[in-house]
Design a protein around this motif. Sequence first.
Motif, PDB file in Angstrom:
ATOM      1  N   ARG A   1      46.539  26.749 -54.239  1.00 22.18           N
ATOM      2  CA  ARG A   1      46.196  27.456 -52.999  1.00 22.18           C
ATOM      3  C   ARG A   1      45.827  28.644 -53.398  1.00 22.18           C
ATOM      4  NH1 ARG A   1      47.342  23.841 -48.452  1.00 22.18           N
ATOM      5  NH2 ARG A   1      47.048  21.886 -49.276  1.00 22.18           N
ATOM      6  N   TYR A   2      44.937  29.378 -53.550  1.00 25.59           N
ATOM      7  CA  TYR A   2      43.605  28.710 -54.068  1.00 25.59           C
ATOM      8  C   TYR A   2      43.219  29.121 -55.593  1.00 25.59           C
ATOM      9  CZ  TYR A   2      43.373  26.188 -49.812  1.00 25.59           C
ATOM     10  OH  TYR A   2      43.616  25.387 -48.698  1.00 25.59           O
ATOM     11  N   ARG A   3      43.999  30.002 -56.076  1.00 28.26           N
ATOM     12  CA  ARG A   3      43.457  30.435 -57.437  1.00 28.26           C
ATOM     13  C   ARG A   3      44.501  30.905 -58.439  1.00 28.26           C
ATOM     14  NH1 ARG A   3      38.519  29.447 -59.199  1.00 28.26           N
ATOM     15  NH2 ARG A   3      37.455  30.908 -60.215  1.00 28.26           N
ATOM     16  N   PHE A   4      45.120  30.217 -59.636  1.00 27.28           N
ATOM     17  CA  PHE A   4      46.188  30.816 -60.192  1.00 27.28           C
ATOM     18  C   PHE A   4      45.461  32.196 -60.871  1.00 27.28           C
ATOM     19  CE2 PHE A   4      47.136  26.201 -60.521  1.00 27.28           C
ATOM     20  CZ  PHE A   4      48.354  26.207 -60.119  1.00 27.28           C
ATOM     21  N   VAL A   5      46.661  32.930 -60.918  1.00 29.23           N
ATOM     22  CA  VAL A   5      46.368  34.335 -61.724  1.00 29.23           C
ATOM     23  C   VAL A   5      47.507  34.588 -62.489  1.00 29.23           C
ATOM     24  CG1 VAL A   5      46.288  36.871 -61.152  1.00 29.23           C
ATOM     25  CG2 VAL A   5      44.994  35.354 -59.800  1.00 29.23           C
ATOM     26  N   ILE A   6      47.095  34.903 -63.615  1.00 26.49           N
ATOM     27  CA  ILE A   6      48.276  35.185 -64.722  1.00 26.49           C
ATOM     28  C   ILE A   6      48.535  36.449 -64.723  1.00 26.49           C
ATOM     29  CG2 ILE A   6      48.608  35.031 -67.317  1.00 26.49           C
ATOM     30  CD1 ILE A   6      46.170  33.312 -67.603  1.00 26.49           C
TER      31      ILE A   6
ATOM     32  N   GLY B   1      42.587  35.711 -63.947  1.00 29.20           N
ATOM     33  CA  GLY B   1      42.367  34.494 -62.862  1.00 29.20           C
ATOM     34  C   GLY B   1      42.116  33.305 -63.774  1.00 29.20           C
ATOM     35  N   ILE B   2      42.576  32.425 -63.503  1.00 24.23           N
ATOM     36  CA  ILE B   2      42.266  30.990 -64.410  1.00 24.23           C
ATOM     37  C   ILE B   2      41.079  30.249 -63.302  1.00 24.23           C
ATOM     38  CG2 ILE B   2      43.007  28.569 -64.790  1.00 24.23           C
ATOM     39  CD1 ILE B   2      45.659  29.694 -65.163  1.00 24.23           C
ATOM     40  N   CYS B   3      39.805  30.133 -63.866  1.00 24.19           N
ATOM     41  CA  CYS B   3      38.720  29.587 -63.159  1.00 24.19           C
ATOM     42  C   CYS B   3      38.521  28.056 -63.833  1.00 24.19           C
ATOM     43  CB  CYS B   3      37.476  30.559 -63.513  1.00 24.19           C
ATOM     44  SG  CYS B   3      35.903  29.701 -63.044  1.00 24.19           S
ATOM     45  N   HIS B   4      38.014  27.254 -63.066  1.00 29.04           N
ATOM     46  CA  HIS B   4      37.686  25.891 -63.504  1.00 29.04           C
ATOM     47  C   HIS B   4      36.791  26.041 -64.616  1.00 29.04           C
ATOM     48  CE1 HIS B   4      37.582  21.386 -62.055  1.00 29.04           C
ATOM     49  NE2 HIS B   4      37.308  21.402 -63.270  1.00 29.04           N
ATOM     50  N   SER B   5      36.025  26.971 -64.826  1.00 30.22           N
ATOM     51  CA  SER B   5      34.797  27.038 -65.982  1.00 30.22           C
ATOM     52  C   SER B   5      35.913  27.310 -67.199  1.00 30.22           C
ATOM     53  CB  SER B   5      34.032  27.999 -65.920  1.00 30.22           C
ATOM     54  OG  SER B   5      34.617  29.238 -65.596  1.00 30.22           O
ATOM     55  N   ASP B   6      36.899  27.950 -67.120  1.00 28.86           N
ATOM     56  CA  ASP B   6      37.957  28.083 -68.358  1.00 28.86           C
ATOM     57  C   ASP B   6      38.235  26.788 -68.741  1.00 28.86           C
ATOM     58  OD1 ASP B   6      37.605  30.855 -67.685  1.00 28.86           O
ATOM     59  OD2 ASP B   6      39.769  30.719 -66.957  1.00 28.86           O
ATOM     60  N   ILE B   7      38.534  25.650 -68.032  1.00 26.59           N
ATOM     61  CA  ILE B   7      38.886  24.381 -68.367  1.00 26.59           C
ATOM     62  C   ILE B   7      37.768  23.779 -69.029  1.00 26.59           C
ATOM     63  CG2 ILE B   7      40.064  22.540 -67.709  1.00 26.59           C
ATOM     64  CD1 ILE B   7      41.363  24.059 -65.365  1.00 26.59           C
ATOM     65  N   HIS B   8      36.476  23.761 -68.363  1.00 31.53           N
ATOM     66  CA  HIS B   8      35.270  23.113 -68.901  1.00 31.53           C
ATOM     67  C   HIS B   8      35.104  23.612 -70.315  1.00 31.53           C
ATOM     68  CE1 HIS B   8      34.015  21.067 -65.359  1.00 31.53           C
ATOM     69  NE2 HIS B   8      34.085  22.096 -64.604  1.00 31.53           N
ATOM     70  N   GLN B   9      35.292  24.916 -70.423  1.00 26.29           N
ATOM     71  CA  GLN B   9      34.921  25.474 -71.763  1.00 26.29           C
ATOM     72  C   GLN B   9      36.002  25.064 -72.875  1.00 26.29           C
ATOM     73  OE1 GLN B   9      32.496  29.031 -71.781  1.00 26.29           O
ATOM     74  NE2 GLN B   9      33.374  29.369 -69.645  1.00 26.29           N
ATOM     75  N   ALA B  10      37.230  25.517 -72.578  1.00 29.50           N
ATOM     76  CA  ALA B  10      38.408  24.864 -73.408  1.00 29.50           C
ATOM     77  C   ALA B  10      38.263  23.441 -73.990  1.00 29.50           C
ATOM     78  CB  ALA B  10      39.619  25.445 -72.918  1.00 29.50           C
TER      79      ALA B  10
END
Length: 346
Positions: free
Chosen positions: A336-341, A39-48
């Motif tokens: 809507r509502y979570r991206f999953v790779i 999954g792609i979590c918003h925290s991934d973006i915060h940290q990257a």
Amino acid sequence: MTTVAAYAAPAAKAPLERTTIERREVREHDVLIDIKFAGICHSDIHQAREGWGEAIFPMVPGHEIAGIVSEVGPGVTRFKVGDRVGVGCMVDSCRECENCKAGREQYCTSGNTGTYNAVGRDGEVTYGGYSEKVVVDENFVLGIPEGIALDEAAPLLCAGITTYSPLKRWNAGPGKKVAVVGLGGLGHMAVKLAHALGAEVTVLSQSLRKKDDGLKLGADHYYATSDPATFEELSGTFDLIVSTVSAPLDLGAYLGLLKTEGTLANVGAPEEPVSLNLFALLGGGKSLSGSMIGGIAETQEMLDFCAEHGIGAEIELIAASEINEAYERVLSSDVRYRFVIDTATI
């Protein structure tokens, strides 16, 4: 060491790109997992993008991992080859402090080891789930019940436990009125879980754009916070408010929506500080609290609860080549509502 393909951010704010990383050989109590979905979590973006402070690069994000066990160390007792498993936000802790012994490894007094953007107790940098495989100590691996599809299970390892834990802690259930602030990756799980726990659920969102979705997910009511009348109408209504948003809020206004001795629990983590007039807490004996993911035992409890109630995340499955586009869409609330790779595409 085993070389595997992955997607990494080479530097802060740089686009993620395909690369290779090294995974350690399987140790005595290790589990080798063939990652199927991340999954792609918003925290991934915060940290990257170093929104939460200095980070370690290159960075392979991803702490919502679902896959299949392909190898186990000789001392492993909890898992076998072929098991459906998950890995969440942490892969180790001291295991000796009061919190670890109580099953609250996320609050390890010497710091838990993050699934990525961390240095493990062996001195090696951790890399996350945007990759083909991962090696994790069995004590930080979760079993995914057969009742949940693996792609829909991946976001439960962060979004699911992050919202389940405060709902359980503050006894969301029959007779309780619970509000969820924000209907995104975290918020949609909070709605599903609070509904399944038996609470009366209200969504508080900036607009009514997602109202139909919110009601389908299990909300009983849906209000727009952009309308000042919302805060007048709902004054003193809720036993518990779970804020899932990562932007600063007018905390005083939301505290005004609580009943006497109600709680506002924050699970979103804004990059900016927030301010509060303490009289908003004193009047009514209200509580402002925070909650961070959950311990391993509680995470397994959440997964079992989701399987029992037929709960999975609402997902949009993407190829690894779409990660950078997905990041921008998350920031625009366009998911809507979570991206999953699908990690087969890495």
